[in-house]
Motif scaffolding. Sequence first.
Motif, short mmCIF file in Angstrom:
data_model
loop_
_atom_site.label_atom_id
_atom_site.label_comp_id
_atom_site.label_asym_id
_atom_site.label_seq_id
_atom_site.Cartn_x
_atom_site.Cartn_y
_atom_site.Cartn_z
N SER A 238 0.85 -1.06 0.04
CA SER A 238 0.06 0.16 -0.13
C SER A 238 0.91 1.31 0.14
N ILE A 239 0.58 2.48 -0.92
CA ILE A 239 1.23 3.40 -0.87
C ILE A 239 0.55 4.55 -0.35
N HIS A 240 -0.43 4.40 0.54
CA HIS A 240 -0.95 5.53 1.30
C HIS A 240 0.15 5.96 2.27
N HIS A 241 0.05 7.34 2.22
CA HIS A 241 1.00 8.13 3.11
C HIS A 241 2.54 7.62 2.88
N ALA A 242 2.64 6.88 1.93
CA ALA A 242 3.92 6.69 1.40
C ALA A 242 5.10 7.98 0.77
N LEU A 243 6.36 7.46 0.90
CA LEU A 243 7.19 8.39 0.14
C LEU A 243 8.30 7.47 -0.70
N ALA A 244 8.41 7.88 -2.06
CA ALA A 244 9.30 7.26 -2.77
C ALA A 244 10.27 8.47 -3.02
N MET A 245 11.55 8.15 -3.33
CA MET A 245 12.74 9.03 -3.36
C MET A 245 13.94 8.27 -4.26
N LYS A 246 14.92 8.77 -4.71
CA LYS A 246 16.12 8.33 -5.15
C LYS A 246 16.90 7.71 -4.04
N ALA A 247 17.38 6.65 -4.06
CA ALA A 247 18.07 5.74 -2.98
C ALA A 247 19.53 6.47 -3.13
N MET A 248 19.97 7.58 -2.64
CA MET A 248 21.10 8.15 -2.95
C MET A 248 22.19 7.60 -2.15
N LYS B 236 9.33 4.27 1.11
CA LYS B 236 8.90 4.14 2.61
C LYS B 236 7.38 4.21 2.88
N THR B 237 6.92 3.06 3.46
CA THR B 237 5.48 3.09 3.57
C THR B 237 5.00 3.84 4.84
N ALA B 238 3.68 3.73 4.96
CA ALA B 238 3.27 4.07 6.35
C ALA B 238 3.59 3.49 7.53
N ASP B 239 3.69 2.33 7.47
CA ASP B 239 4.05 1.50 8.55
C ASP B 239 5.79 1.23 8.59
N TRP B 240 6.24 2.13 8.06
CA TRP B 240 7.67 2.09 7.80
C TRP B 240 8.52 0.87 7.55
N ARG B 241 7.64 0.46 6.51
CA ARG B 241 8.83 -0.69 5.88
C ARG B 241 9.64 -0.05 4.75
N VAL B 242 10.60 -0.67 4.49
CA VAL B 242 11.32 0.24 3.51
C VAL B 242 11.68 -0.72 2.22
N PHE B 243 11.62 -0.47 1.12
CA PHE B 243 11.85 -1.21 -0.14
C PHE B 243 12.96 -0.53 -1.04
N SER C 202 2.80 11.38 -6.23
CA SER C 202 1.54 12.02 -6.63
C SER C 202 0.11 11.43 -6.30
N VAL C 203 0.13 9.76 -6.26
CA VAL C 203 -0.96 9.37 -5.87
C VAL C 203 -1.34 9.46 -4.32
N ALA C 204 0.14 9.28 -3.72
CA ALA C 204 -0.06 9.25 -2.33
C ALA C 204 -0.71 10.71 -1.73
N ALA C 205 -0.03 11.94 -2.49
CA ALA C 205 -0.27 13.22 -2.19
C ALA C 205 -1.64 13.40 -2.27
N ILE C 206 -2.43 13.01 -3.55
CA ILE C 206 -3.77 13.13 -3.83
C ILE C 206 -4.81 12.64 -3.13
N PHE C 207 -4.78 11.45 -2.67
CA PHE C 207 -5.47 10.34 -2.19
C PHE C 207 -5.47 9.80 -0.77
#
Length: 482
Positions: free
Chosen positions: A286-296, A308-315, A334-339
């Motif tokens: 699930s990507i509700h309240h999730a955040l995707a970013m470049k793995a620097m 990083k998901t709402a329950d703080w799993r990291v993929f 975008s989907v997480a932000a909008i919905f």
Amino acid sequence: MGSTERLKDSTDALHNGNRGDQDAARRLARRLFHLEGFRRSDVAKHLGKNNEFSKMVAEEYLTFFDFTGMTLDQSLRSFLKAFALMGETQERERVLIHFSNRYHKCNPTTVTSQDGVHCLTCALMLLNTDLHGHNIGKKMTCQEFINNLDGLNEGQDFPKELLKALYNSIKNEKLEWAIDGDELKKSFSELADNKTENTHTKGISRIGSGSNPFLDISHDPNAAVYKTGFLARKIHADTDGKKTPRGKRGWKTFYAVLKGMILYLQKDEYKPEKSLSEEDLKNAISIHHALAMKAMDYEKKPNVLKLKTADWRVFLFQAQSSEEMDSWIRKINSVAAIFSAPSFPAAIGSQRKFSRPLLPATTTRMSQEEQLKSHEAKLKHVSTELAEHRSYPPDKKVKAKEVDEYRLKEHYLEFEETRYDTYVKLLKEGVKELLSGKEADAVLKKSQSSPSLNQESQPATAKVKRNTSERKDYRPETPKVT
């Protein structure tokens, strides 16, 4: 005849919108209210379907409740004692929307709008879980409950005295669901039998916990596919940021399908007519309240993003090109932000034992403009909290455990600031790349249904069980990914 068969027969015999439908809905509602041939565990599934007849039944059913002059918590208690709030997440939320409509009709001046009533109803359900659930950490305070409902009453604040009264009511007496244990077991058994009998149909249906309408993720069969493509996945951290055991961190390639607010990871290339397997559901995220970013901080492979998901799993996900990586990041965020629905209640006040808030998995009912204002308010709140937190660092003489708690909270607030800042920037930029024409207009309207973005195709119906440990303490992931 079982209640499921009765509903099917009633629905099949009627055509939506005519007088016969209304009369039939009234008769069925009366029988449901008086439990004539029905159990309490049967009621919700007759009220929460997404069709016109079910809506008519629900509206007629609610007319048996007169909430005039009653407080919202009193009305909610009365409502929940009449039947068992069971079923899939969206079905349960539809029932609560009907409740909110009825309460507002009976008490039009208590809260300014039906949406405001629904917002408070959701807040009370979540607060009930926070205060009376089996959670680790300090319980929500009244002030935190009030702070985290700021601006959610049609852009205004709810009256503080109202929120205080509601908080104290839930704190002093938890919400109860009226259901007999034998009824619950029998109902679950029937659902299992129905699932076995209907194995030829598409999709897999799962039974929710029944304890809270916002702790399961239900996939809407009408939700759109936003993006598909091959991704290699590496699990870096399990729930609450706990490091994944080394033997389970290997890279695996999947065909990814971002549908609704769920990222499906399938072994084979996506085919609309193919049902999802148990393995597909197990891998879904699930990507509700999730955040995707470049793995620097990951240098072993190119084009790697971190989710990083709402329950703080990291993929970690490796895309086939840098352009694909950027596209996945933008689509997911975008989907997480909008919905993503507003994250109330939260618990980020000053306390020794820090715990993260419970984040609802349902789709927001706000317009895009209201969603932006909500994210901006959260960003401001979290930034202020972070600044205050940093202004009072722990004394060097305090115990190591207290220092750890301080760092945990700081890490959480830093992440939330980044997440909301990302959401705000995306919504300010607009969603023209994601939405177009009528779809853009639809998003600007308030709707409890799942979003419809650039539709490519529709995979099978499914329901994904959400990890319900978000309220627990967390451990930040190790800065350097290996």
